[in-house]
Design a protein around this motif. Structure first.
Motif, PDB file in Angstrom:
ATOM      1  N   ALA A   1       0.957  -1.178   0.052  1.00 13.08           N
ATOM      2  CA  ALA A   1      -0.038  -0.077   0.041  1.00 13.08           C
ATOM      3  C   ALA A   1       0.925   1.292  -0.089  1.00 13.08           C
ATOM      4  O   ALA A   1       2.200   1.342   0.783  1.00 13.08           O
ATOM      5  N   PRO A   2       0.423   2.418  -0.570  1.00 13.37           N
ATOM      6  CA  PRO A   2       1.222   3.596  -0.642  1.00 13.37           C
ATOM      7  C   PRO A   2       1.120   4.279   0.526  1.00 13.37           C
ATOM      8  O   PRO A   2       0.282   4.211   1.609  1.00 13.37           O
ATOM      9  N   ALA A   3       2.588   4.807   0.993  1.00 13.82           N
ATOM     10  CA  ALA A   3       2.704   5.411   2.018  1.00 13.82           C
ATOM     11  C   ALA A   3       2.548   6.974   1.915  1.00 13.82           C
ATOM     12  O   ALA A   3       2.604   7.643   2.799  1.00 13.82           O
ATOM     13  N   GLU A   4       2.398   7.609   0.842  1.00  8.05           N
ATOM     14  CA  GLU A   4       2.229   8.898   0.289  1.00  8.05           C
ATOM     15  C   GLU A   4       0.932   8.987  -0.461  1.00  8.05           C
ATOM     16  O   GLU A   4       0.143   8.067  -0.877  1.00  8.05           O
ATOM     17  N   LYS A   5       0.447  10.352  -0.427  1.00  9.87           N
ATOM     18  CA  LYS A   5      -1.050  10.533  -0.991  1.00  9.87           C
ATOM     19  C   LYS A   5      -0.882  11.379  -2.270  1.00  9.87           C
ATOM     20  O   LYS A   5      -0.248  12.306  -2.347  1.00  9.87           O
TER      21      LYS A   5
ATOM     22  N   THR B   1      -3.154  12.079  -5.893  1.00  8.83           N
ATOM     23  CA  THR B   1      -4.452  11.797  -6.544  1.00  8.83           C
ATOM     24  C   THR B   1      -4.400  10.441  -7.695  1.00  8.83           C
ATOM     25  O   THR B   1      -3.492  10.350  -8.325  1.00  8.83           O
ATOM     26  N   GLY B   2      -5.620   9.846  -7.421  1.00  7.17           N
ATOM     27  CA  GLY B   2      -5.288   8.543  -8.344  1.00  7.17           C
ATOM     28  C   GLY B   2      -4.834   7.396  -7.614  1.00  7.17           C
ATOM     29  O   GLY B   2      -4.800   6.010  -8.146  1.00  7.17           O
ATOM     30  N   SER B   3      -4.110   7.329  -6.707  1.00  7.91           N
ATOM     31  CA  SER B   3      -3.573   6.378  -5.915  1.00  7.91           C
ATOM     32  C   SER B   3      -4.422   5.473  -5.221  1.00  7.91           C
ATOM     33  O   SER B   3      -5.309   5.965  -4.407  1.00  7.91           O
ATOM     34  N   LEU B   4      -4.421   4.058  -5.409  1.00 13.70           N
ATOM     35  CA  LEU B   4      -5.415   3.281  -4.595  1.00 13.70           C
ATOM     36  C   LEU B   4      -4.819   3.051  -3.298  1.00 13.70           C
ATOM     37  O   LEU B   4      -3.578   2.418  -3.078  1.00 13.70           O
ATOM     38  N   LEU B   5      -5.273   3.808  -2.251  1.00 10.10           N
ATOM     39  CA  LEU B   5      -4.753   3.748  -0.870  1.00 10.10           C
ATOM     40  C   LEU B   5      -4.881   2.470  -0.437  1.00 10.10           C
ATOM     41  O   LEU B   5      -4.034   1.998   0.803  1.00 10.10           O
ATOM     42  N   GLU B   6      -5.706   1.576  -0.910  1.00 11.85           N
ATOM     43  CA  GLU B   6      -5.727   0.215  -0.320  1.00 11.85           C
ATOM     44  C   GLU B   6      -4.643  -0.688  -0.711  1.00 11.85           C
ATOM     45  O   GLU B   6      -4.450  -1.833  -0.212  1.00 11.85           O
TER      46      GLU B   6
ATOM     47  N   ASP C   1      15.293   5.976  -2.385  1.00 14.00           N
ATOM     48  CA  ASP C   1      15.782   6.690  -1.140  1.00 14.00           C
ATOM     49  C   ASP C   1      14.761   6.994   0.007  1.00 14.00           C
ATOM     50  O   ASP C   1      15.248   7.551   1.006  1.00 14.00           O
ATOM     51  N   LYS C   2      13.772   6.248  -0.082  1.00 12.15           N
ATOM     52  CA  LYS C   2      12.697   6.782   0.849  1.00 12.15           C
ATOM     53  C   LYS C   2      12.018   5.348   1.140  1.00 12.15           C
ATOM     54  O   LYS C   2      11.875   4.514   0.399  1.00 12.15           O
ATOM     55  N   PRO C   3      11.690   5.199   2.532  1.00 10.34           N
ATOM     56  CA  PRO C   3      10.959   4.116   2.809  1.00 10.34           C
ATOM     57  C   PRO C   3       9.481   3.866   2.143  1.00 10.34           C
ATOM     58  O   PRO C   3       8.753   5.063   1.944  1.00 10.34           O
ATOM     59  N   GLY C   4       8.909   2.677   2.059  1.00 12.81           N
ATOM     60  CA  GLY C   4       7.583   2.667   1.817  1.00 12.81           C
ATOM     61  C   GLY C   4       7.490   2.729   0.246  1.00 12.81           C
ATOM     62  O   GLY C   4       8.353   3.058  -0.584  1.00 12.81           O
ATOM     63  N   VAL C   5       6.165   2.602  -0.089  1.00 13.24           N
ATOM     64  CA  VAL C   5       5.782   2.936  -1.651  1.00 13.24           C
ATOM     65  C   VAL C   5       5.050   4.022  -1.896  1.00 13.24           C
ATOM     66  O   VAL C   5       4.283   4.565  -0.808  1.00 13.24           O
ATOM     67  N   SER C   6       5.589   4.747  -2.953  1.00 14.44           N
ATOM     68  CA  SER C   6       4.982   6.146  -3.383  1.00 14.44           C
ATOM     69  C   SER C   6       3.688   6.094  -3.907  1.00 14.44           C
ATOM     70  O   SER C   6       2.822   6.973  -3.451  1.00 14.44           O
ATOM     71  N   PHE C   7       3.300   5.102  -4.667  1.00 19.10           N
ATOM     72  CA  PHE C   7       2.026   5.393  -5.636  1.00 19.10           C
ATOM     73  C   PHE C   7       1.708   3.862  -5.899  1.00 19.10           C
ATOM     74  O   PHE C   7       2.521   3.043  -6.288  1.00 19.10           O
ATOM     75  N   CYS C   8       0.362   3.617  -5.995  1.00 21.31           N
ATOM     76  CA  CYS C   8      -0.083   2.398  -6.545  1.00 21.31           C
ATOM     77  C   CYS C   8      -1.321   2.732  -7.242  1.00 21.31           C
ATOM     78  O   CYS C   8      -2.142   3.742  -6.893  1.00 21.31           O
ATOM     79  N   THR C   9      -1.481   2.195  -8.475  1.00 21.10           N
ATOM     80  CA  THR C   9      -2.754   2.396  -9.426  1.00 21.10           C
ATOM     81  C   THR C   9      -2.912   1.174 -10.224  1.00 21.10           C
ATOM     82  O   THR C   9      -2.118   0.368 -10.296  1.00 21.10           O
ATOM     83  N   ARG C  10      -4.098   1.057 -10.778  1.00 16.05           N
ATOM     84  CA  ARG C  10      -4.440   0.038 -11.583  1.00 16.05           C
ATOM     85  C   ARG C  10      -4.789   0.729 -12.801  1.00 16.05           C
ATOM     86  O   ARG C  10      -6.026   1.488 -12.921  1.00 16.05           O
ATOM     87  N   ILE C  11      -4.065   0.820 -13.918  1.00 17.27           N
ATOM     88  CA  ILE C  11      -4.557   1.586 -15.170  1.00 17.27           C
ATOM     89  C   ILE C  11      -5.325   1.244 -16.120  1.00 17.27           C
ATOM     90  O   ILE C  11      -6.079   2.089 -16.972  1.00 17.27           O
ATOM     91  N   THR C  12      -5.841  -0.177 -15.970  1.00 23.36           N
ATOM     92  CA  THR C  12      -7.089  -0.500 -16.754  1.00 23.36           C
ATOM     93  C   THR C  12      -7.514  -1.778 -16.076  1.00 23.36           C
ATOM     94  O   THR C  12      -6.837  -2.546 -15.362  1.00 23.36           O
ATOM     95  N   TYR C  13      -8.887  -1.871 -16.309  1.00 18.50           N
ATOM     96  CA  TYR C  13      -9.433  -3.059 -15.798  1.00 18.50           C
ATOM     97  C   TYR C  13      -9.925  -3.982 -16.617  1.00 18.50           C
ATOM     98  O   TYR C  13     -11.097  -4.765 -16.607  1.00 18.50           O
TER      99      TYR C  13
END
Length: 451
Positions: free
Chosen positions: A179-183, A185-190, A222-234
């Motif tokens: 899961a992303p540690a940053e916020k 737009t468009g990121s799947l927070l789950e 250079d930073k802990p965690g994941v920055s961004f998650c998305t699913r670009i097509t379903y």
């Protein structure tokens, strides 16, 4: 890329501590076929099928010069010679084709290439590193960010290997929840759970992993965690086939994702916002951006490749001549030379100033040209087959001279370091999985250690 082909699930390799040759004759392989669990793709045949159990050991350049096999295969204790096994593998290996007999139809066109180039010299084979492959047509799973630092897929994990410290560490593990540690737009927070990673790209401190269901996961190294998650097509056929990270003309870093839904999407790497989305008539297997950032090479489930305007997405030109589907492309730093790799077992080199015919048609030994890379100084072009062979061509010799790197095993990826000093090759095999490292030869002799 057809979505009907089976997914190869990574398997754990349990290595024994001793070299043990179990009773049996390796020559029996002449009557057997080896597909590593696949019934119809024909791209797998491993030495482990001969019941050879071996401990995990590295092979150094000094040992290789004394005659040790670079992969640690104990040929002297087997009932077959390396030469015999090579000959039979060349005869029995079946190249995967979407267009039947495409690889047999190109022989007369191909340039006669002189072997014997010696541009990179073997330095180390480490079997602590175990690269794996998820889909047999996608082989861009090894990346070097320096001559010491390599990133690769190993089962569900992205691993980092330091050739300087000989340390292997995990960067991201996709077997659980990500899961992303940053916020943004468009990121799947789950986030995602148990993501199957089909392709990877790493540049400087930026990493992007593409998944089988259209997932994109971005991380700053250079930073802990994941920055961004998305699913670009379903869409059902959503696999991410390739990713390229590049410096944009505006000064920021962008990346481009090529997908089986026929789309190519450009993202800003700072904000992770989608900047453009271009659609094509067929699944896109690979894209590469020209050095001047004006054009994109688009190749996919079509024999012809496209040159597309990066800003408008409009077709500018086509490259015509391949007989099957292409899975690789690359630009020379000079900005007018490009190369495409195809399942017709050729890599073709093109000149932007005259695209009527390729300037060179270079034939592979066994299979498709799955990966193509130019060195940053433009002196070399590296072409990786699906297995066993990596070719290093001299561009100064007009691609008429090459170095052939010969080993056994499926190739998970090939990477040149940004300073072109190191060449890394990921080998996937149930017994002899490893990472090969070659170092560039210099005029005043081989550098046996890093300075």
């Amino acid at each position: 890329m057809s979505g009907r082909h089976p997914v190869e699930q990574p398997a754990d390799d349990d290595m024994e501590e001793e070299v043990v040759v179990v009773e049996g004759d390796m020559a029996e392989f002449e009557d057997r076929e080896y597909y590593h669990g696949r019934a119809d793709d024909g791209e797998e045949m491993g030495l482990d099928d001969y019941d050879v159990l071996t401990r995990v050991t590295d092979t150094s350049s000094a040992q290789a010069r004394k005659g040790k096999d670079i992969q640690g295969i104990p040929w002297e204790r087997l009932n077959i010679t390396r030469e015999s096994y090579r000959l039979t593998r060349l005869q029995q290996y079946r190249n995967y084709e979407n267009v039947p007999l495409s690889g047999e139809a190109v022989g007369k066109e191909c340039k006669q290439i002189e072997k014997g180039g010696n541009y990179y010299e073997f330095f180390l084979n480490t079997r602590v590193v175990k690269p794996t492959i998820l889909h047999f047509q996608l082989r861009n799973l090894v990346w070097a960010t320096s001559k010491h630092d390599v990133y690769l897929m190993s089962n569900y994990s992205i691993m980092h290997w330091s050739s300087l410290s000989r340390n292997l560490s995990e960067v991201l593990n996709f077997s659980g929840h990500i899961a992303p540690a940053e916020k943004h737009t468009g990121s799947l927070l789950e986030g995602f759970t148990q993501t199957q990673i089909s392709t990877l790209a790493v540049m400087d401190n930026l990493l992007v992993a593409g998944g089988f269901q259209g997932e994109l996961t971005c991380k700053r190294l250079d930073k802990p965690g994941v920055s961004f998650c998305t699913r670009i097509t379903y869409e059902d056929n959503a696999i991410t086939n390739a990713i390229e990270i590049y410096d944009s003309l505006s000064g920021g870093v962008h990346f481009m994702a090529s997908n089986n839904d026929c789309g190519v999407r450009e993202f800003d790497m700072e904000t992770f916002q989608q900047l453009s989305h271009f659609s094509f008539p067929w699944p896109v297997n690979h894209t590469s951006v020209s050095p001047d950032r004006n054009l994109i090479t688009i190749v996919g489930d079509c024999p012809d490749g496209l040159l597309v305007d990066l800003r408008s997405g409009k077709n500018v030109a086509s490259v015509v001549g391949h007989l099957d589907y292409s899975f690789a492309s690359a630009w020379h730093p000079n900005g007018y030379t490009l190369a495409t790799g195809n399942q017709d077992k050729t890599c073709r080199v093109w000149d932007l100033r005259n695209l009527a015919l390729p300037t060179a048609i270079l034939k592979c030994n066994m299979g498709a040209a799955r990966s193509v890379r130019f060195s940053s100084d433009g002196q070399f072009m590296v072409v990786a087959e699906p297995a066993d062979f990596v070719h290093v061509y001299s561009t100064k010799a007009d691609y008429g001279r090459r170095q052939e790197i010969d080993f056994f095993g499926e190739i998970s990826g090939v990477a040149l370091s940004p300073d072109e000093e190191s060449l890394y090759i990921g080998i996937w095999d149930r017994t002899y999985a490893s990472l090969l490292q070659y170092n560039k030869r210099h005029r005043y002799g081989y550098l046996d250690s890093f300075l």
